[in-house]
Write a protein that holds these residues in place. Structure first.
Motif, PDB file in Angstrom:
ATOM      1  N   TRP A 257       4.190   9.576  -3.679  1.00 17.49           N
ATOM      2  CA  TRP A 257       4.275  10.044  -2.303  1.00 17.49           C
ATOM      3  C   TRP A 257       5.058  11.353  -2.213  1.00 17.49           C
ATOM      4  CZ3 TRP A 257       1.570   9.382   1.789  1.00 17.49           C
ATOM      5  CH2 TRP A 257       2.061   9.716   3.054  1.00 17.49           C
TER       6      TRP A 257
ATOM      7  N   GLY B 283      -0.617   6.132   2.735  1.00 16.80           N
ATOM      8  CA  GLY B 283      -1.124   7.205   3.581  1.00 16.80           C
ATOM      9  C   GLY B 283      -1.731   6.693   4.866  1.00 16.80           C
ATOM     10  N   SER B 284      -1.651   5.371   5.072  1.00 12.41           N
ATOM     11  CA  SER B 284      -2.181   4.779   6.307  1.00 12.41           C
ATOM     12  C   SER B 284      -1.135   4.677   7.392  1.00 12.41           C
ATOM     13  CB  SER B 284      -2.741   3.370   6.010  1.00 12.41           C
ATOM     14  OG  SER B 284      -3.805   3.435   5.097  1.00 12.41           O
TER      15      SER B 284
ATOM     16  N   ARG C  64      -5.403  11.585   0.449  1.00 12.37           N
ATOM     17  CA  ARG C  64      -5.248  10.176   0.068  1.00 12.37           C
ATOM     18  C   ARG C  64      -6.004   9.836  -1.210  1.00 12.37           C
ATOM     19  NH1 ARG C  64      -6.802   5.881   3.830  1.00 12.37           N
ATOM     20  NH2 ARG C  64      -5.624   4.642   2.318  1.00 12.37           N
TER      21      ARG C  64
ATOM     22  N   ILE D 112      -9.661   4.459  -1.886  1.00 14.11           N
ATOM     23  CA  ILE D 112      -8.684   4.298  -0.809  1.00 14.11           C
ATOM     24  C   ILE D 112      -9.194   3.262   0.182  1.00 14.11           C
ATOM     25  CG2 ILE D 112      -7.841   6.660  -1.043  1.00 14.11           C
ATOM     26  CD1 ILE D 112      -9.487   7.353   1.475  1.00 14.11           C
TER      27      ILE D 112
ATOM     28  N   SER E  12      -7.031   2.642   8.520  1.00 10.31           N
ATOM     29  CA  SER E  12      -5.572   2.475   8.476  1.00 10.31           C
ATOM     30  C   SER E  12      -5.120   1.120   8.996  1.00 10.31           C
ATOM     31  CB  SER E  12      -4.894   3.598   9.277  1.00 10.31           C
ATOM     32  OG  SER E  12      -5.303   3.563  10.642  1.00 10.31           O
TER      33      SER E  12
END
Length: 487
Positions: free
Chosen positions: A46, A204-205, A217, A229, A233
C-alpha cells in the motif's frame, strides 16, 4: 505496556474509553496476531502504491518500508519467544501501526491514507489463506501417497467388503484403501478450485465506497501475488464467501477422514482383528492394562463433527447481516484458524496411523465365509443363460436349504444344488466357484476389485500425483488409452 499507551485507529470524537467488558468481546489481537506477516506485506504494498500515485514522498516511503522490516523482525522474535503479543492494542493492525510509528516517526501516520481496516483485514485474511491452504493440499497428497503405497504393497490381500456393516463380497484390501484415496483426491481438486475465487485482492476498496485516490488496484493486487481484484468495493469488504467455502470444504474433508477412521477402528477391534494400530497412534487405559485404544482415529472422527459445527456456525453468523461490513464478521478468523489447525492435525494423524499400522492378511481371509460368494453363484447361473432374477431366487433357495441342513453354501451337497436347479452344473464346476481369488478377479471392469482394475487405479492416481493427465477410467472406443492403461 499500560492501557494509557494504547494506540487506536479511531476515537477522535469519543470522550470515554470502551468499557472493559466490551474490550474483552471486541479485542481480537490474541487471534489476528497470526496475520502479522500478511498485514505488514499489505502495508508495504500500500505504501508503494501511495508513493507511485504521488501521495507519499520518497523519504516517507523509505521510512515506512524500513520501519515495517523492523516491526516484522520484532514481532517474529517476540512470538517465537513467548507465543503471544502483550501489546494493549485491540488488533494486529493497531499494533503494527503503533510499532511502525516508533521506528518511522510521523511518516507512519501517512500509511493509512485512503485505506480502511475493512479492506485491510479482508486482504490480510485472503493473503493468509492463499499461503496456508496449499499446506493442507500437501498434507492431503501425503495421505493419498500413504494409501497408494499400502495398496501397492498389499495388493494380494483379500478381505471382506461390507454393506450395511454386513459381510457382502470379497474384495482386495487395496480396493478398500483406494476407495478413500479417490475421495481425498477429489478433496484436493476442490481445494485447488477454490483458489481462483480466493485470489482476488480487496485492498483499495476503502471502507465501503472505494478509493478516492488514483490507485492502480490491479498493479497493487499483482504485487501481493493475487491473480485479480475484487470487482465491487461493497462486495470486497463484506463478502466472506471464500471462508464459508473453505469451512464447508474442511467439513467435507473431515467427514471423509471420519469415515476412514471409523472403518479402521472397527477393523482394529478384537472382533475383526484385521489391523493393529502402532503404539505411536494408540493409547492405553488408566484402569485396564490390556487395553489398546484407537484414540488418534477417535479424535479424528470427533473432529469431523467440530469442523461441521464451525462451518454451520459461521454460516449462521452471516445470515441476515446488512451490507456491508459489520463487526459480526470479526469472528471469521477465529473459526478459520481453528478449522485449519484441526484439519491439518487430523490429516497428519490419519497419515501416521495408516503408515504405521499392521494388516493381518490371514485374519482378513478368516473373516470371509462362503455365503459371501452367493452373488458369484448367481453370476455363474447367468453365464449359463439363467435370467438374473431367477438366478437370484435359486441362490436364495440354496441358502435356505443350507441353513436347514446346518451347513454353508460350500458345504451344501452337489445333489442338493442339482435338485434346486440342474443349471448349477457338475460337482467340479460348482466347486471351482468357491475361490476367493477367482471371486475378486472376475471384477475386472474399470473401477473393479480385480488385480488389473486395481493396478489401473494405482497408475491413474500416481500419474495425477505427478501432475500428468489422469488415465480415463473408461476410454472411448475412438481413443487410444494412456500408457498406464496398457499392459
Amino acid at each position: 505496556m499500560s492501557n494509557k499507551d494504547r494506540y487506536q485507529l479511531w476515537g477522535g470524537c469519543f470522550s470515554e474509553e470502551p468499557s472493559a467488558v466490551l474490550r474483552r468481546l471486541n479485542d481480537s489481537l490474541a487471534v489476528d496476531s497470526r496475520l502479522y506477516r500478511e498485514d505488514i506485506a499489505g502495508s508495504r504494498a500500500w505504501a508503494r502504491e501511495l508513493h507511485r500515485s504521488g501521495h507519499l514522498s520518497e523519504q516517507d516511503n523509505s521510512a515506512i518500508q524500513s520501519g515495517l522490516d523492523k516491526v516484522e523482525k520484532d514481532i517474529e522474535k517476540e512470538l517465537s519467544q513467548t507465543g503471544r503479543l502483550n501489546d494493549p492494542e485491540e488488533d494486529i493492525h493497531s499494533v503494527v501501526e503503533r510499532r511502525l510509528h516508533a521506528h518511522a516517526g510521523d511518516a507512519a501516520l501517512r500509511l493509512h491514507t485512503a485505506r480502511s481496516r475493512n479492506d485491510q483485514s479482508a486482504t490480510d485474511t485472503r493473503l493468509w489463506m492463499l499461503t496456508s491452504l496449499p499446506t493442507l493440499g500437501a498434507a492431503l497428497k501425503q495421505l493419498i501417497e500413504v494409501l497408494i503405497k499400502r495398496a501397492t504393497d498389499e495388493l494380494n490381500i483379500i478381505a471382506p467388503g461390507y454393506t450395511h456393516l454386513q459381510r457382502a463380497q470379497p474384495i482386495r484390501w487395496s480396493q478398500f484403501l483406494l476407495s478413500y484415496a479417490w475421495g481425498l483426491r477429489d478433496d484436493v481438486m476442490r481445494l485447488e478450485e477454490q483458489m481462483g475465487r480466493l485470489s482476488r485482492c480487496p485492498l483499495g476498496s476503502g471502507a465501503i465506497a472505494g478509493c478516492a485516490l488514483p490507485i492502480d488496484r490491479t498493479r497493487l493486487a499483482w504485487s501481493l501475488g493475487f491473480q485479480d481484484i475484487t470487482p465491487n468495493s461493497m462486495f470486497a469488504v463484506s463478502s466472506r464467501d471464500h471462508i464459508v467455502e473453505f469451512l464447508n470444504w474442511a467439513a467435507l474433508c473431515g467427514i471423509h477422514l471420519s469415515r476412514l477412521s471409523e472403518d479402521l477402528i472397527i477393523y482394529s477391534s478384537q472382533e475383526f482383528g484385521i489391523v493393529r494400530l502402532s503404539d505411536q497412534f494408540s493409547t492405553g487405559s488408566s484402569l485396564m492394562p490390556q487395553k489398546r485404544n484407537p484414540d488418534g482415529l477417535e479424535l479424528v472422527r470427533g473432529a469431523a463433527g467440530l469442523l461441521l459445527g464451525d462451518s454451520f456456525s459461521f454460516t449462521c453468523v452471516l445470515k441476515g447481516l446488512p451490507s456491508t461490513y459489520n463487526k459480526d464478521l470479526q469472528s471469521d478468523k477465529e473459526i478459520l484458524f481453528r478449522s485449519y489447525d484441526r484439519l491439518l492435525d487430523c490429516l497428519k494423524v490419519t497419515a501416521g496411523t495408516i503408515c504405521t499400522m499392521e494388516v493381518n492378511s490371514s485374519r482378513a481371509i478368516r473373516c470371509l465365509e462362503p455365503g459371501m460368494l452367493a452373488t458369484d453363484l448367481a453370476h455363474a447361473l447367468v453365464r449359463r443363460g439363467v435370467p438374473f432374477r431367477r438366478a437370484h431366487h435359486l441362490i436364495g433357495v440354496a441358502l435356505r436349504r443350507a441353513s436347514e441342513l446346518g451347513v454353508d453354501l460350500q458345504g451344501l451337497p452337489h445333489n442338493e444344488y442339482v435338485a434346486i436347479s440342474p443349471e448349477f452344473g457338475t460337482d467340479k464346476e460348482l466347486a471351482s466357484l468357491f475361490s476367493w481369488e477367482s471371486s475378486v478377479e472376475q471384477y475386472s471392469s474399470a473401477g473393479g476389485t480385480g488385480q488389473q482394475a486395481v493396478e489401473h487405479q494405482l497408475g491413474a492416481l500416481k500419474d495425477w500425483l505427478r501432475g500428468q493427465p489422469p488415465c480415463s477410467p473408461v476410454p472411448r472406443p475412438d481413443e487410444t488409452p494412456y500408457p498406464c492403461c496398457l499392459k
